[in-house]
Design an enzyme around this catalytic site. Structure first.
Site, mmCIF file in Angstrom:
data_model
loop_
_atom_site.group_PDB
_atom_site.id
_atom_site.type_symbol
_atom_site.label_atom_id
_atom_site.label_comp_id
_atom_site.label_asym_id
_atom_site.label_seq_id
_atom_site.Cartn_x
_atom_site.Cartn_y
_atom_site.Cartn_z
ATOM 1 N N ASP A 129 0.842 -1.199 0.000
ATOM 2 C CA ASP A 129 0.000 0.000 0.000
ATOM 3 C C ASP A 129 0.879 1.252 0.000
ATOM 4 O OD1 ASP A 129 -2.372 1.384 -0.024
ATOM 5 O OD2 ASP A 129 -2.725 1.247 2.127
ATOM 6 N N GLU B 232 2.462 4.974 -4.299
ATOM 7 C CA GLU B 232 2.355 5.821 -5.523
ATOM 8 C C GLU B 232 3.597 6.662 -5.765
ATOM 9 O OE1 GLU B 232 0.011 5.473 -3.166
ATOM 10 O OE2 GLU B 232 -1.157 4.124 -4.420
ATOM 11 N N ASP C 153 -9.323 3.087 -2.415
ATOM 12 C CA ASP C 153 -10.135 3.517 -1.279
ATOM 13 C C ASP C 153 -11.441 4.111 -1.761
ATOM 14 O OD1 ASP C 153 -8.023 2.705 0.179
ATOM 15 O OD2 ASP C 153 -7.272 4.706 0.614
#
Ligand SMILES: *[C@@H]1O[C@H](CO)[C@@H](O)[C@H](O)[C@H]1NC(C)=O
Ligand SMILES: *[C@@H]1O[C@H](CO)[C@@H](O)[C@H](O)[C@H]1NC(C)=O
Ligand SMILES: *[C@@H]1O[C@H](CO)[C@@H](O)[C@H](O)[C@H]1NC(C)=O
Ligand SMILES: *[C@@H]1O[C@H](CO)[C@@H](O)[C@H](O)[C@H]1NC(C)=O
Ligand SMILES: *[C@@H]1O[C@H](CO)[C@@H](O)[C@H](O)[C@H]1NC(C)=O
Ligand SMILES: *[C@@H]1O[C@H](CO)[C@@H](O)[C@H](O)[C@H]1NC(C)=O
Ligand SMILES: CC(=O)N[C@H]1CO[C@H](CO)[C@@H](O)[C@@H]1O
Length: 899
Positions: free
Chosen positions: A449, A452, A577
């Site tokens: 997670d 990015e 999300d």
């Protein structure tokens, strides 16, 4: 700032007198540019190129030099005066067109050429060359260089820059291609929005931690599109730009503008001619997806807010008590000590208890997957020892500031550094950390997670002193010249490039809530050039660590939030999300179809939604919808009310019903994962991919196919109790009644009360099903049934792949093709894995009448073993004598009937 000013002044003389003002009064320029009428339109101000020294390359294609066709425009950077063009007819249906700077020096080093060991590329293949190709490339210098790619057989122009200028600068490129009006274009992700891209849509490709905002750039980058054309015949083609820079693609009504902030223009065009051919041809370049372990098809439960091992125990227990299958429990960052990777909260997750809980899950045939965030906590005092950081500093594995110190941002644990997955020592260090973690907690996969990469502050101004970090560094590691080269001061403006993209996080700010673009990776590679590859490279490194050392020889199970073209080889993906809302329920389908197109068949959205409270109606529908996605997981944010399926009896019941179907279907779903991996096939499918001649199906995002045999038509609106279903031209059977639905081209309405999801079987299919157990392992021991749905001709086919479900290179496997023709079901078995679970039943839908005689493997079956239903036209054979027990019945099966 000073040099920027000089830079701006320096280009003024080159701006051509077309009335356009260059952007010079706003430095740095911070507004989105693509729609801004007062910023420079490079098509007007730039000169384009002329092709010179054009050379045929026998057996390959041709090459040329492209020279600037007039004074530089320097619209959003410095024009590159000479480019190399190569056109390769790589195989019959793939062409590669590459445009790169011809000469590079430090001064004008404009671009980062994506290394082939980082992102795969297409090569010339033996059957390549102009003669064999289905394409023809035309080009001309009138009025400046353009080219087009057309189909050799019917002349259809698929890609054409005619009438447009090519712009190639050190921090900007632009090319445009014509599109037919009323076009059908799909792809260009990661994005949340319409499946079929509407005219005048801008797709921004820049990886960002944005909670599923509609229309903006999201976590991953997939620079490809598929265009369907419904002429006679209907044909599709695809385009992939192998470029990892920030990009913006404007899909206009009759043209497409592709802009990027660097890199080369490395275009691939795929000839199709059908949508699934295009996807397969695309995957031939980026790599076929990896095969997931069989257990990954089970149901996954997750939430942020399981605050102790006891919470996990309770959830596992309640699922079992409610008789809802739970295959895998996941942990969000709750288990960590102060949210630091590779640590355990001493009070809530004491290691011994935590470990024995996970071992206990394994003993029950279940699995456990923890989250690992990209950022590594950076201690703020010298007394504080955080070993993963200490070892990382020692091995010199973190991304750096231009001065050689590690870049410090802020993420869940507070001040944090970011592993540089390009650095020589990082794979070893990462493996070491994952390995230690695994010797503590025997996890079965990793959830990647925040990659990015996400940081909670912007730029270097995170309010954190990095003195401690520097002090704690072993002598000389940071600033001894490990950085191959600091960008030349007169080169590019990495943090504020002249062209501005509409970055959702902060329009115009590339470095907002991530690392600054001027941060440096190993080898001197700027974050500016690598940003979109961070999560991709992390997944790849994790894949290697898991498969080589942690679960040697077994398929890694990884789910990553950030992805790039080719990530499917290493990881699955979830939809990010999202919110507990009906809109996001609906977007699940477009997201799923898009990731099929991007070569990532293992995909699912957050069932019932991540953010906000889900209500029981929404969760009911979602639990049933996602049961037909490859990745089936319910997560939850930390705040909202619990949404484990057992929280509401009605949801529990709906989930059980859908899961029962899913678990029966495992052999079919696994075979789909296998054919995706082996042949570039797809798992979730748009209706218009499998029925490519039917224009009415184009862009349909309310129904979808699961493989070739099943169509799902879910309820997507609150309060609805029925669904209007569109049927492609075929025979269709209702899964529940097993009756032919007599599909016409009219929309038909089907009852869909809460707890019911309309599901249809395409006539012409054979499905191998297995009686489900609580876990995947138990389900794999279930008895078999065959479900046959006949087409108009009374024929059908299907396949079944079986292996041990976990090995990278299974020692033995089997592949069985089933086919129905001439009044019989037959099988063709290949491979060495014999299956001895008995075949209990064969059901045949669409049987015109009761057979006069039925023979199984040449023996006449007694009447008592089969039933025919006149109303539903279903023949049901039950082998009550267990005649296939202990036999590999897949080999040469024959069920023949005389009507
Ligand atoms: C368009 O660009 C000009 C010139 O850079 C800038 O001053 C203006 O604010 C921009 N307009 C919008 C609407 O963003
Ligand atoms: C790079 O700059 C050098 C001079 O510094 C120039 O000769 C050359 O043409 C430039 N190359 C490109 C590709 O623009
Ligand atoms: C920028 O993107 C957002 C979505 O993230 C969109 O709402 C907005 O209209 C876009 N702005 C421009 C100027 O394109
Ligand atoms: C800097 O350190 C690295 C290893 O940490 C070493 O390979 C390199 O040679 C050093 N460079 C200089 C200029 O000392
Ligand atoms: C035959 O099929 C119909 C439709 O599915 C069903 O309602 C009926 O009960 C079946 N009859 C028998 C005898 O099973
Ligand atoms: C389909 O048509 C057949 C024959 O016309 C009829 O017997 C059957 O009931 C119809 N099925 C449905 C679901 O309407
Ligand atoms: C980030 C975002 O798009 N949030 C939206 C998600 O959906 C909820 C409910 O529909 C909206 O309220 C949010 O604004």
């Amino acid at each position: 700032m000073l040099w920027l000013f000089v830079f701006v002044l320096a280009w003024i003389p080159f701006v051509r007198g077309d009335g356009q003002q260059p952007i010079m009064n706003s430095v740095p320029h911070r507004v989105p540019t693509i729609y801004n009428g007062s910023s420079v339109d490079p098509q007007q101000s730039c000169p384009g190129y002329m092709a010179t020294s054009v050379k045929e390359i026998p057996g390959i294609g041709f090459s040329a030099t492209l020279e600037l066709n007039g004074p530089a425009c320097n619209a959003y950077g410095t024009d590159i005066d000479k480019l190399s063009l190569t056109v390769e007819y790589q195989n019959v249906r793939r062409i590669a067109i590459s445009i790169t700077p011809k000469r590079l020096t430090r001064e004008n080093e404009s671009y980062y050429d994506l290394p082939e060991d980082a992102v795969l590329k297409g090569y010339m293949e033996p059957e390549g060359g102009k003669e064999n190709s289905e394409f023809v490339v035309d080009w001309s210098n009138d009025p400046s260089f353009w080219f087009n790619v057309r189909r050799k057989d019917n002349g259809d122009v698929l890609f054409s820059t005619q009438g447009f200028k090519l712009v190639f600068e050190n921090q900007f490129f632009e090319f445009k291609t014509h599109l037919p009006s009323g076009h059908h274009v799909f792809g260009l992700g990661e994005n949340l929005g319409d499946f079929r891209i509407k005219p005048d849509t801008v797709r921004t490709l820049y990886n960002a931690d944005v909670p599923d905002l509609v229309g903006g750039n999201l976590y991953g980058t997939h620079p490809m599109y598929l265009e369907q054309r419904f002429g006679t015949p209907a044909q599709s083609h695809g385009v992939y730009l192998r470029n990892a820079h920030a990009q913006e693609v404007l899909v206009g009504a009759t043209y497409l503008t592709w802009r990027g902030l660097g890199g080369s223009i490395e275009l691939y065009v795929f000839a199709g001619p059908q949508p699934r051919d295009v996807i397969q041809q695309y995957e031939e370049v980026i790599g076929y997806p990896g095969l997931q372990p069989y257990w990954s098809l089970g149901f996954h439960q997750c939430r942020w807010g399981y605050s102790s091992v006891d919470d996990l125990k309770t959830v596992a227990r309640k699922y079992r008590e409610s008789d809802i299958p739970l295959e895998t429990l996941w942990s969000d960052i709750d288990y960590m000590d102060r949210r630091r990777d590779f640590t355990y909260d001493k009070e809530k997750y004491p290691l011994a208890d935590f470990r024995s809980f996970v071992d206990d899950l394994h003993a029950k045939g279940q699995h456990y997957v923890p989250i690992v965030d990209a950022a590594i906590y950076a201690p703020q005092s010298e007394d504080e020892d955080y070993p993963p950081f200490r070892r990382g500093i020692h091995s010199d594995v973190f991304v750096k500031n231009p001065d050689g110190s590690p870049f410090v941002g802020k993420v869940w644990p507070g001040p944090a550094v970011f592993p540089d997955f390009l650095a020589f020592n990082t794979p070893g260090w990462w493996l070491g950390e994952l390995h230690r973690f695994h010797s503590d907690i025997r996890y079965d996969g990793i959830w990647l997670d925040m990659n990015e990469v996400s940081s909670f502050c912007t730029g270097r101004d995170c309010g954190i002193s990095d003195a401690v970090v520097e002090d704690s560094a072993p002598n000389g590691v940071f600033s001894n010249g490990t950085i191959a080269r600091v960008p030349h001061p007169n080169a590019r403006n990495l943090d504020h490039p002249p062209y501005v993209i509409n970055n959702t996080v902060a329009p115009g700010e590339l470095g907002s809530r991530t690392m600054p673009p001027s941060s440096i990776h190993a080898g001197g590679i700027a974050e500016y050039d690598w940003h979109n590859l961070y999560g991709f490279q992390e997944a790849k490194t994790t894949f290697v660590a898991l498969s080589q050392e942690i679960h040697p020889g077994k398929r890694p199970f990884i789910i990553s939030r950030s992805t790039f073209a080719g990530s499917g080889k290493f990881t699955g993906h979830w939809g990010g999300d999202n919110w507990s809302s009906w809109d996001y329920l609906r977007y699940s389908i477009t997201q799923g179809l898009s990731f099929s197109m991007f070569g990532m068949p293992f995909f699912g959205t957050d069932t019932c939604g991540f953010k906000g409270d889900a209500d029981k109606e929404l969760c009911n529908r979602w639990a049933q919808l996602n049961a037909f996605f490859s990745f089936y997981r319910t997560p939850n944010d930390i705040g909202p009310a619990s949404q484990e399926f057992y929280e509401w009896p009605s949801v529990a019941e709906a989930a059980q019903k859908a899961m029962e179907i899913r678990y029966w279907l495992f052999p079919y779903l696994y075979t789909l994962l296998y054919t995706s991996h082996e042949h570039g096939d797809t798992f979730l499918r748009a209706l218009s991919w499998d029925f490519p001649d039917e224009e009415r199906l184009s862009g349909m995002e309310t129904q979808f196919m699961v493989g070739p045999a099943l169509m799902v038509a879910p309820v997507l609106t609150p309060g609805a109790t029925s669904v209007d279903v569109t049927f492609p031209y075929a025979e269709w059977y209702d899964w529940y009644t097993q009756m032919n639905v007599n599909a016409t081209d009219e929309v038909q309405t089907f009852d869909a009360p809460l707890g019911h999801i309309p599901l249809f079987i395409r006539g012409g299919s054979v499905l191998a099903l297995q009686e489900p157990g609580y876990t995947v392992a138990e389900s794999r021991n279930g008895a078999w049934e065959l479900l046959v749905a006949l087409d108009e001709e009374g024929d059908a086919s299907g396949d079944l792949y079986i292996d041990d479900g976990e090995s990278m290179n299974p020692f033995s496997y089997s592949y069985t093709a089933f086919y129905v023709c001439h009044g019989g079901v037959h099988s063709d078995f290949r491979g060495s894995l014999t299956n001895i679970n008995e075949l209990k039943a064969i059901t045949i839908l669409g049987m015109p009448s009761k057979p006069k005689e039925l023979r199984f493997n040449e023996e006449v079956l007694p009447d008592s073993m089969y039933k025919y239903n006149d109303t539903s036209s279903v023949l049901n054979v039950k082998f009550t004598d267990h005649r296939t027990q202990g036999k590999n019945w897949l080999d040469n099966l024959e069920l023949e009937w005389t009507l």
